[in-house]
Design a protein around this motif. Structure first.
Motif, PDB file in Angstrom:
ATOM      1  N   HIS A   1      10.529  -6.416   6.348  1.00 43.03           N
ATOM      2  CA  HIS A   1      11.296  -7.519   5.751  1.00 43.03           C
ATOM      3  C   HIS A   1      10.746  -7.892   4.375  1.00 43.03           C
ATOM      4  O   HIS A   1      11.492  -8.273   3.472  1.00 43.03           O
ATOM      5  CB  HIS A   1      11.274  -8.735   6.671  1.00 43.03           C
ATOM      6  CG  HIS A   1      12.280  -8.673   7.780  1.00 43.03           C
ATOM      7  ND1 HIS A   1      13.635  -8.797   7.566  1.00 43.03           N
ATOM      8  CD2 HIS A   1      12.130  -8.507   9.111  1.00 43.03           C
ATOM      9  CE1 HIS A   1      14.281  -8.704   8.714  1.00 43.03           C
ATOM     10  NE2 HIS A   1      13.394  -8.528   9.668  1.00 43.03           N
ATOM     11  N   LYS A   2       9.425  -7.801   4.222  1.00 44.35           N
ATOM     12  CA  LYS A   2       8.812  -8.168   2.947  1.00 44.35           C
ATOM     13  C   LYS A   2       9.060  -7.101   1.887  1.00 44.35           C
ATOM     14  O   LYS A   2       9.395  -7.405   0.740  1.00 44.35           O
ATOM     15  CB  LYS A   2       7.307  -8.383   3.139  1.00 44.35           C
ATOM     16  CG  LYS A   2       6.934  -9.602   3.962  1.00 44.35           C
ATOM     17  CD  LYS A   2       7.229 -10.891   3.211  1.00 44.35           C
ATOM     18  CE  LYS A   2       6.700 -12.102   3.962  1.00 44.35           C
ATOM     19  NZ  LYS A   2       7.026 -13.369   3.262  1.00 44.35           N
ATOM     20  N   LEU A   3       8.850  -5.837   2.273  1.00 43.67           N
ATOM     21  CA  LEU A   3       8.910  -4.745   1.300  1.00 43.67           C
ATOM     22  C   LEU A   3      10.326  -4.266   1.037  1.00 43.67           C
ATOM     23  O   LEU A   3      10.643  -3.849  -0.079  1.00 43.67           O
ATOM     24  CB  LEU A   3       8.048  -3.574   1.786  1.00 43.67           C
ATOM     25  CG  LEU A   3       6.564  -3.878   1.997  1.00 43.67           C
ATOM     26  CD1 LEU A   3       5.836  -2.653   2.528  1.00 43.67           C
ATOM     27  CD2 LEU A   3       5.928  -4.355   0.693  1.00 43.67           C
ATOM     28  N   CYS A   4      11.172  -4.309   2.081  1.00 44.70           N
ATOM     29  CA  CYS A   4      12.557  -3.842   1.940  1.00 44.70           C
ATOM     30  C   CYS A   4      13.512  -4.896   2.470  1.00 44.70           C
ATOM     31  O   CYS A   4      14.129  -4.711   3.539  1.00 44.70           O
ATOM     32  CB  CYS A   4      12.764  -2.525   2.677  1.00 44.70           C
ATOM     33  SG  CYS A   4      11.616  -1.215   2.211  1.00 44.70           S
ATOM     34  N   PRO A   5      13.646  -6.008   1.793  1.00 42.55           N
ATOM     35  CA  PRO A   5      14.506  -7.089   2.294  1.00 42.55           C
ATOM     36  C   PRO A   5      15.952  -6.632   2.427  1.00 42.55           C
ATOM     37  O   PRO A   5      16.509  -6.003   1.534  1.00 42.55           O
ATOM     38  CB  PRO A   5      14.359  -8.192   1.231  1.00 42.55           C
ATOM     39  CG  PRO A   5      13.851  -7.495   0.009  1.00 42.55           C
ATOM     40  CD  PRO A   5      13.037  -6.345   0.489  1.00 42.55           C
ATOM     41  N   GLY A   6      16.517  -6.944   3.573  1.00 44.36           N
ATOM     42  CA  GLY A   6      17.910  -6.615   3.823  1.00 44.36           C
ATOM     43  C   GLY A   6      18.136  -5.229   4.389  1.00 44.36           C
ATOM     44  O   GLY A   6      19.249  -4.914   4.840  1.00 44.36           O
ATOM     45  N   ARG A   7      17.098  -4.387   4.386  1.00 44.99           N
ATOM     46  CA  ARG A   7      17.258  -3.017   4.886  1.00 44.99           C
ATOM     47  C   ARG A   7      17.197  -2.948   6.414  1.00 44.99           C
ATOM     48  O   ARG A   7      17.901  -2.149   7.037  1.00 44.99           O
ATOM     49  CB  ARG A   7      16.167  -2.117   4.293  1.00 44.99           C
ATOM     50  CG  ARG A   7      16.269  -1.917   2.797  1.00 44.99           C
ATOM     51  CD  ARG A   7      17.403  -0.972   2.442  1.00 44.99           C
ATOM     52  NE  ARG A   7      17.422  -0.654   1.023  1.00 44.99           N
ATOM     53  CZ  ARG A   7      16.735   0.339   0.486  1.00 44.99           C
ATOM     54  NH1 ARG A   7      15.977   1.107   1.255  1.00 44.99           N
ATOM     55  NH2 ARG A   7      16.805   0.566  -0.814  1.00 44.99           N
ATOM     56  N   LEU A   8      16.329  -3.773   7.002  1.00 39.39           N
ATOM     57  CA  LEU A   8      16.111  -3.721   8.447  1.00 39.39           C
ATOM     58  C   LEU A   8      17.099  -4.642   9.162  1.00 39.39           C
ATOM     59  O   LEU A   8      17.132  -5.844   8.917  1.00 39.39           O
ATOM     60  CB  LEU A   8      14.678  -4.149   8.777  1.00 39.39           C
ATOM     61  CG  LEU A   8      14.229  -3.937  10.228  1.00 39.39           C
ATOM     62  CD1 LEU A   8      14.204  -2.455  10.567  1.00 39.39           C
ATOM     63  CD2 LEU A   8      12.855  -4.552  10.448  1.00 39.39           C
ATOM     64  N   LYS A   9      17.909  -4.084  10.030  1.00 32.14           N
ATOM     65  CA  LYS A   9      18.901  -4.853  10.774  1.00 32.14           C
ATOM     66  C   LYS A   9      18.351  -5.238  12.145  1.00 32.14           C
ATOM     67  O   LYS A   9      17.950  -4.364  12.914  1.00 32.14           O
ATOM     68  CB  LYS A   9      20.197  -4.046  10.938  1.00 32.14           C
ATOM     69  CG  LYS A   9      20.781  -3.542   9.624  1.00 32.14           C
ATOM     70  CD  LYS A   9      21.173  -4.697   8.713  1.00 32.14           C
ATOM     71  CE  LYS A   9      21.805  -4.187   7.428  1.00 32.14           C
ATOM     72  NZ  LYS A   9      22.155  -5.283   6.500  1.00 32.14           N
TER      73      LYS A   9
END
Length: 445
Positions: free
Chosen positions: A62-70
């Motif tokens: 969530h910190k490094l790739c915001p919005g990528r993890l569903k």
């Protein structure tokens, strides 16, 4: 439709901590079978701490790739993994292999790690998903979350435990006289149903959670709310932080990200002095260290000398006391630091008695008496209940103070749990400071 959503939310919450809680209440049966015997709980405490790798990875994503993890993809994966792990545990829990010249429960440990990974990761995925629904359904989810600890404890009580009895047996002496030698050995009466059936029951509960989530995820979008109507930050999972000390921290991180950058809602600005904050964080570290590391590692040594029934009742009732204390904390809140400090001292007193009985193993006080059995069961019950209440209320205080305070709360809780687990593991397994015994052959003064 509203009643259906309530039922689905409650069913979804069942998967939160059913596996880890189920393992703890089943220990009184499996410690008599697995080669680690009374040392088994100390292994489990370390394995569960290692499983916090799951929420750490989710938070980093969530910190490094915001919005990528569903969240819904992660939930599908971990619940499916939980069902599979419970089924594998039912078939392979008693399989052993030789490691470093000794038998070890490698299959049990590996499956337990993945099972713990499921429950620990649920703390940073379940609640963010539920925040898409109205607040009344989140409350129902908390009820299901509490039941994830309550139901396995009740089922374990119904399962019963192999009550020990001493049996005389004879064997021919290894000489030419042909004389028989009489020996006494401990024999356990079988439980009402086997650990395999119990693990299948845990798999069924996880299946219910997966089915409920699938239905919730397919609800019409009209049951979701806009950002401004989401659940307030002061509402948070209570029982999820019991076995996974980092739950409050990670869960809050995910919720903050769901609100959008720079749009976090203001929390209640409770002010505390530096000394008060130091005391609060000390409570966090100490309570989590005691409940998640120090005492669970020696529960077998504390209870087994009184008999398998005492251990069974202390494990099952402690599991029931956990969500019960959370429920009390949700409706009857006392934020007084003096009260919480006194309650911590009281809970520590019960924990000290439990630790003292473990140190005296295999000959603790009042061994062989009904009074001794009753005291040790009640001591574990009140130890769990009092410190769980403190843990929840301290989390509420810091949650209402600020987001950063809650992050540090999670870090302090994780540090306390890790220190407690790593402290007890060498004391139990390397230095052998706690001694096991045999119910029938141990001679106590």
């Amino acid at each position: 439709m509203a009643l259906l959503v309530h039922l689905l939310a409650c069913g979804f919450g069942l998967g939160s901590w059913v596996a880890v809680n189920g393992l703890w209440v089943e220990l009184p049966l499996i410690v008599n079978t697995l080669p680690e015997a009374w040392e088994l709980p100390s292994y489990l405490t370390v394995i569960i701490q290692l499983a916090n790798l799951g929420p750490l990875l989710v938070t980093l994503m969530h910190k490094l790739c915001p919005g990528r993890l569903k969240e819904h993809i992660v939930i599908y994966f971990i619940l499916s993994n939980g069902v599979l792990a419970c089924i594998l545990l039912a078939f392979f829990w008693d399989r052993t292999t030789v490691v470093a010249g000794a038998l070890h429960s490698t299959a049990f440990f590996i499956i337990t790690f993945f099972l713990s990974l499921v429950d620990c990761t649920s703390s940073v995925t379940f609640l963010p998903f539920m925040m898409q629904l109205p607040a009344k359904y989140v409350t129902t989810f908390f009820i299901g979350e509490g039941l994830s600890g309550f139901i396995p404890g009740v089922v374990a009580l119904a399962q019963g435990v192999g009550i020990a009895k001493c049996v005389n047996s004879s064997q021919t002496a290894g000489n030419h006289t042909g004389e028989d030698m009489w020996t006494i050995h401990t024999e356990y009466l079988p439980p009402n149903f086997s650990p395999r059936v119990f693990f299948f029951f845990l798999a069924a509960m996880t299946c219910i959670s997966l089915a409920a989530f699938t239905a919730l995820n397919r609800l019409p979008r009209t049951y979701e709310l806009s950002t401004e109507n989401l659940v307030p930050d002061t509402v948070a999972s209570v029982s999820s932080g019991l076995d996974n000390p980092g739950a409050e921290k990670d869960g809050q991180d995910v919720k903050g990200q769901g609100e959008g950058l720079g749009q976090s809602r203001p929390l209640l600005g409770y002010r505390h002095s530096v000394y008060q904050l130091t005391f609060i964080y000390f409570l966090v570290v100490w309570v989590n260290s005691a409940t998640n590391g120090l005492l669970p590692s020696v529960q077998t040594y504390s209870c087994m000398p009184y008999g398998n029934l005492a251990y069974h009742l202390s494990a099952a009732l402690s599991s029931v006391a956990n969500p019960l204390a959370c429920t009390i904390a949700m409706f009857f809140q006392n934020r007084s630091l003096v009260f919480l400090g006194g309650l911590t001292v009281l809970g520590t007193g019960f924990g000290s008695y439990n630790m003292a009985m473990a140190a005296l193993s295999p000959c603790p006080l009042l061994q062989g008496s009904a009074v001794g059995e009753m005291i040790i069961v009640l001591s574990w019950l009140f130890f769990t209940g009092t410190l769980t209440y403190v843990k929840v209320m301290v989390g509420v205080i810091l949650r209402d103070r600020s987001h950063n305070a809650l992050v540090w709360c999670g870090a302090a809780a994780q540090m306390g749990s890790l220190v407690g687990s790593l402290t007890m593991f060498p004391l139990v397994n390397v230095y052998q400071l706690f001694q096991s015994g045999d119910f029938c052959n141990t001679k106590c003064p």
